[in-house]
Design a protein around this motif. Structure first.
Motif, PDB file in Angstrom:
ATOM      1  N   PHE A 127      70.976 -14.288  40.249  1.00 39.77           N
ATOM      2  CA  PHE A 127      72.086 -13.810  39.420  1.00 39.77           C
ATOM      3  C   PHE A 127      71.642 -12.586  38.608  1.00 39.77           C
ATOM      4  O   PHE A 127      72.324 -11.560  38.550  1.00 39.77           O
ATOM      5  N   ARG A 128      70.466 -12.683  37.987  1.00 40.08           N
ATOM      6  CA  ARG A 128      69.931 -11.571  37.198  1.00 40.08           C
ATOM      7  C   ARG A 128      69.720 -10.341  38.100  1.00 40.08           C
ATOM      8  O   ARG A 128      70.084  -9.207  37.748  1.00 40.08           O
ATOM      9  N   GLU A 129      69.112 -10.595  39.268  1.00 39.09           N
ATOM     10  CA  GLU A 129      68.823  -9.518  40.219  1.00 39.09           C
ATOM     11  C   GLU A 129      70.114  -8.858  40.700  1.00 39.09           C
ATOM     12  O   GLU A 129      70.196  -7.629  40.827  1.00 39.09           O
ATOM     13  N   THR A 130      71.141  -9.684  40.938  1.00 38.80           N
ATOM     14  CA  THR A 130      72.425  -9.164  41.419  1.00 38.80           C
ATOM     15  C   THR A 130      73.042  -8.195  40.416  1.00 38.80           C
ATOM     16  O   THR A 130      73.519  -7.113  40.780  1.00 38.80           O
ATOM     17  N   ILE A 131      73.052  -8.575  39.149  1.00 34.26           N
ATOM     18  CA  ILE A 131      73.643  -7.729  38.104  1.00 34.26           C
ATOM     19  C   ILE A 131      72.935  -6.371  38.049  1.00 34.26           C
ATOM     20  O   ILE A 131      73.575  -5.309  38.004  1.00 34.26           O
ATOM     21  N   ILE A 132      71.607  -6.401  38.081  1.00 33.62           N
ATOM     22  CA  ILE A 132      70.830  -5.159  37.981  1.00 33.62           C
ATOM     23  C   ILE A 132      71.038  -4.282  39.217  1.00 33.62           C
ATOM     24  O   ILE A 132      71.237  -3.061  39.112  1.00 33.62           O
ATOM     25  N   LEU A 133      71.011  -4.890  40.405  1.00 34.24           N
ATOM     26  CA  LEU A 133      71.157  -4.123  41.645  1.00 34.24           C
ATOM     27  C   LEU A 133      72.544  -3.477  41.742  1.00 34.24           C
ATOM     28  O   LEU A 133      72.670  -2.332  42.198  1.00 34.24           O
ATOM     29  N   ILE A 134      73.584  -4.227  41.336  1.00 34.17           N
ATOM     30  CA  ILE A 134      74.935  -3.661  41.365  1.00 34.17           C
ATOM     31  C   ILE A 134      75.041  -2.496  40.378  1.00 34.17           C
ATOM     32  O   ILE A 134      75.622  -1.446  40.678  1.00 34.17           O
ATOM     33  N   TYR A 135      74.461  -2.681  39.203  1.00 31.09           N
ATOM     34  CA  TYR A 135      74.464  -1.609  38.190  1.00 31.09           C
ATOM     35  C   TYR A 135      73.781  -0.356  38.738  1.00 31.09           C
ATOM     36  O   TYR A 135      74.281   0.776  38.590  1.00 31.09           O
ATOM     37  N   GLU A 136      72.630  -0.527  39.369  1.00 28.98           N
ATOM     38  CA  GLU A 136      71.878   0.613  39.903  1.00 28.98           C
ATOM     39  C   GLU A 136      72.590   1.256  41.085  1.00 28.98           C
ATOM     40  O   GLU A 136      72.603   2.492  41.222  1.00 28.98           O
ATOM     41  N   LYS A 137      73.222   0.453  41.926  1.00 31.41           N
ATOM     42  CA  LYS A 137      73.876   0.982  43.119  1.00 31.41           C
ATOM     43  C   LYS A 137      75.091   1.827  42.778  1.00 31.41           C
ATOM     44  O   LYS A 137      75.336   2.878  43.387  1.00 31.41           O
TER      45      LYS A 137
END
Length: 548
Positions: A127-137
Motif C-alpha cells: 500500500f505504501r509502495e503503491t502510493i509513492i509509485l503512483i505519485y512519482e509516475k
C-alpha cells in the motif's frame, strides 16, 4: 421517464444510461475546499458508494459527466489526479486468510490500472509502495477513496475473536495513510460503523468525521425537495405523506432524508409499500446482543445516549444502542446538552424499520412464525375496533401458542421484561403508534397506543411463582432463597398478590390518573394486564373505558 438506477453505484453508468440522479456534487466542492481527510458513516445501501464514485470522476477530470450539475462550472477539470479506490464491499470475508486474499485482489487490480510493478512484501508495504509509485509516475498527489472500510469486521461481529483479528489487520493497513501525507491530495473513507480512532485509525488525528456534521447530513439519501423535484413524473398519483411515513426520517442533525434504496424499489414495484431496505440484510447480530443482555425491547422507544457512546465502538466493547444507530435501525430524534455533555434521543426512522425490526424480534421471542400472522391480525382488528375483550382473547391465544421448548431450553420466561417485550413487539410490528414508558405528571404509563382516534393506556405487572407482584417488568428479581408459596397453576394461586403488594395493574392506572394526560381524546381504554411466570400467560386482565 428516466431509468431507475437500482443497484448501480457507478456515476458514469448512471449519467450515460440516462438514470435519475440527484445532484450531490455541491458537497464534493465543499469537502475539497474545506479539508483533506474525511470519514463518513452511513447505513448500508444508502448511496455511500455512489458518492465515492462521484468523487472519483471529479478528481479524474471527467468533465462531460457533470453537464448540468453543480460541478460543471465550479470545478477545475483541467487539473486531474490519480485516484486509488479501494473497496471491501464485495462478498463476506470470514477469516484472516480470506482478508489477505482480498488484499491480493485489490493490489492486482491496482497494478493493472496503473501499470505498476510492486514488490512481493506484504499488503501494508504494498500500500505504501503503491502510493509513492503512483505519485512519482504521474507527478501528482494521490486521491485515496476507501469504501466499506469496516465490512470485514462487521462480517464477523458475532465472533469477537475473528472480528478483532480483522480489526488489527485493517488497522495495520490504514496506518499507511498517516505516514504518506506528502503524497496525498485527498482521502475519503466510508463505512457503516464508526470504530474508535484509537483502535482502528490510530495516529490519523487529522481525519475529520462528518457523520454528525449538519452541513453534510444529506450527503447521502434524498431530501423531501430532492424527492419531489427529481421524481415528480413518478409521483403524480402518489400519497406523499404515506411515502414519508414509510421511508423518510433518517437524521444526522440536519435535514431528514429518505432511504434511496427504498424509494427506487418503491417506484420499480408500482408504488407498492414494502420493507425493501430491511429485506436486504438480517439483524441477527442484534438479536444475539438482545439475548446476551436480556434487552428490554420497549426501551427501543426511549433510548438516550451520550456523544461518545453514539459515535464509536470496538469489537471488545459493543453497545446495542450504538449498533442500532450506526446500522440504521434507529436514528436521531433530537440533540440536547446537559452541562458539558451532549446527549441524543433516538427513534425509529420510519414505519418500515419499526414494523420490520419488531416483526423480526417477534420470531426470536416467540418461535411461532407460522401463527404469527394470525395473532397479528387478531390484535390489530381488536385495537382498531375498540374491543378490549377481543384483544384479551387474542393476547391469551398468542402466549398460549408459544412453544413450550422456548421456555424449557432457556430461562427467557424468568426475565421479567419478556412478557412486556412480546406485547410491545407485536404492537410495534403492526405499525401502531405507541409510546413506551409514557411520562405523565403522576408517573409513567407502561405503554400507550394510538389508533383510529382511540387511546389505549396499558399497565403491566408480573406475578412470580411465589404470588408476588413485580411492578416494573424490566427488573429481574432473584428468588434463590425463597420457598414456593403455591404449587398449582390455577389463577386462585395468585389471589394473595393484591393484598400483599401494590394492587392490580388497572388499579394503578386509576390511582395515578394516567388518563388525564389524554383528556381531549373521546375514547380512552384503560387496560391492566398481569402475567404469571408460572403459567407463562395472562393471569388477570381488567379494562375500563373512559369517555371525555
Amino acid at each position: 421517464m428516466k431509468k431507475l438506477p437500482i443497484g448501480i453505484s457507478t456515476f458514469e453508468t448512471i449519467i450515460h444510461d440516462n438514470c435519475y440522479y440527484i445532484d450531490k456534487t455541491q458537497m464534493v466542492k465543499k469537502l475539497v475546499d474545506n479539508g483533506t481527510y474525511y470519514f463518513l458513516s452511513r447505513p448500508r445501501r444508502f448511496g455511500k458508494s455512489l458518492f465515492l464514485d462521484t468523487l472519483k470522476s471529479a478528481f479524474e477530470g471527467n468533465r462531460e459527466l457533470f453537464k448540468g450539475l453543480y460541478l460543471e462550472h465550479n470545478w477545475n477539470f483541467d487539473e486531474n489526479y490519480p485516484v486509488l479506490k479501494i473497496s471491501f464491499g464485495a462478498g463476506m470475508l470470514k477469516n484472516q486468510k480470506e482478508l489477505e486474499e482480498a488484499f491480493q485482489g485489490i493490489f492486482l487490480n491496482i497494478k493493472r490500472k496503473f501499470d505498476l510493478e510492486l514488490s512481493d512484501i506484504n499488503y501494508k508495504e504494498n500500500f505504501r509502495e503503491t502510493i509513492i509509485l503512483i505519485y512519482e509516475k504521474f507527478n501528482q498527489k494521490v486521491v485515496i477513496l476507501v469504501d466499506e472500510y469496516d465490512k470485514p469486521i462487521l462480517d464477523n461481529i458475532t465472533d469477537p475473536g475473528t472480528a478483532a483479528i480483522m480489526r488489527d489487520n485493517l488497522k495495520n493497513f490504514y496506518s499507511v495513510i498517516k505516514d504518506s501525507d506528502e503524497f496525498i491530495k485527498f482521502v475519503f473513507i466510508t463505512g457503516v460503523s464508526k470504530f474508535s480512532k484509537v483502535s482502528l485509525f490510530s495516529g490519523l488525528n487529522n481525519l475529520e468525521d462528518i457523520t454528525l456534521n449538519k452541513d453534510y447530513s444529506s450527503i447521502c439519501g434524498y431530501t423531501q425537495i430532492e424527492l419531489e423535484e427529481t421524481f415528480k413524473d413518478r409521483l403524480k398519483d402518489a400519497d406523499l405523506s404515506e411515502i414519508k411515513n414509510w421511508y423518510d426520517g433518517y437524521n444526522w442533525l440536519g435535514e431528514s432524508v429518505y432511504n434511496p434504496f427504498d424509494i427506487l424499489l418503491f417506484f420499480s414495484n408500482h408504488s407498492e409499500f414494502r420493507n425493501y431496505w430491511f429485506e436486504t440484510g438480517s439483524p441477527s447480530f442484534l438479536i444475539k446482543l438482545f439475548k446476551e443482555n436480556n434487552y428490554f425491547i420497549p426501551n427501543l422507544e426511549k433510548i438516550e445516549v451520550t456523544e461518545s457512546l453514539l459515535g464509536s465502538f470496538d469489537v471488545d466493547f459493543i453497545e446495542v444502542e450504538t449498533l442500532l444507530f450506526q446500522t440504521g435501525y434507529l436514528t436521531i430524534k433530537r440533540q440536547k446538552r446537559i452541562g458539558p455533555r451532549l446527549k441524543y434521543e433516538l427513534k425509529y426512522p420510519n414505519i418500515e424499520v419499526q414494523y420490520s425490526l419488531n416483526d423480526y424480534i417477534i420470531d426470536y421471542l416467540t418461535l411461532d412464525r407460522v401463527g404469527k400472522s394470525k395473532h397479528q391480525d387478531a390484535i390489530y382488528h381488536a385495537v382498531e375496533a375498540g374491543d378490549p375483550d377481543q384483544l384479551h382473547k387474542a393476547m391469551k391465544a398468542l402466549f398460549a401458542s408459544i412453544p413450550y421448548n422456548n421456555f424449557s431450553k432457556n430461562n427467557i420466561y424468568e426475565y421479567e421484561g419478556y412478557y412486556a417485550s412480546v406485547v410491545y413487539s407485536y404492537f410495534a410490528a403492526l405499525g401502531i403508534e405507541l409510546i413506551a414508558e409514557d411520562v405523565t405528571n403522576k408517573g409513567r404509563i407502561d405503554l400507550t397506543l394510538k389508533l383510529a382516534g382511540k387511546i389505549y393506556i396499558i399497565e403491566f405487572k408480573v406475578i412470580d411463582e411465589y404470588g408476588q407482584y413485580h411492578d416494573n417488568p424490566q427488573n429481574h428479581v432473584s428468588h434463590t432463597n425463597c420457598e414456593k408459596a403455591e404449587t398449582n397453576k390455577s389463577p386462585a394461586a395468585f389471589k394473595n398478590a393484591e393484598s400483599n403488594n401494590t394492587g392490580s395493574a388497572l388499579a394503578q392506572i386509576k390511582k395515578q390518573k394516567y388518563y388525564e394526560k389524554y383528556s381531549g381524546i373521546k375514547e380512552i381504554y384503560l387496560i391492566g394486564i398481569e402475567f404469571s411466570r408460572k403459567i407463562k400467560n395472562i393471569i388477570r386482565y381488567d379494562w375500563e373505558k373512559r369517555k371525555n
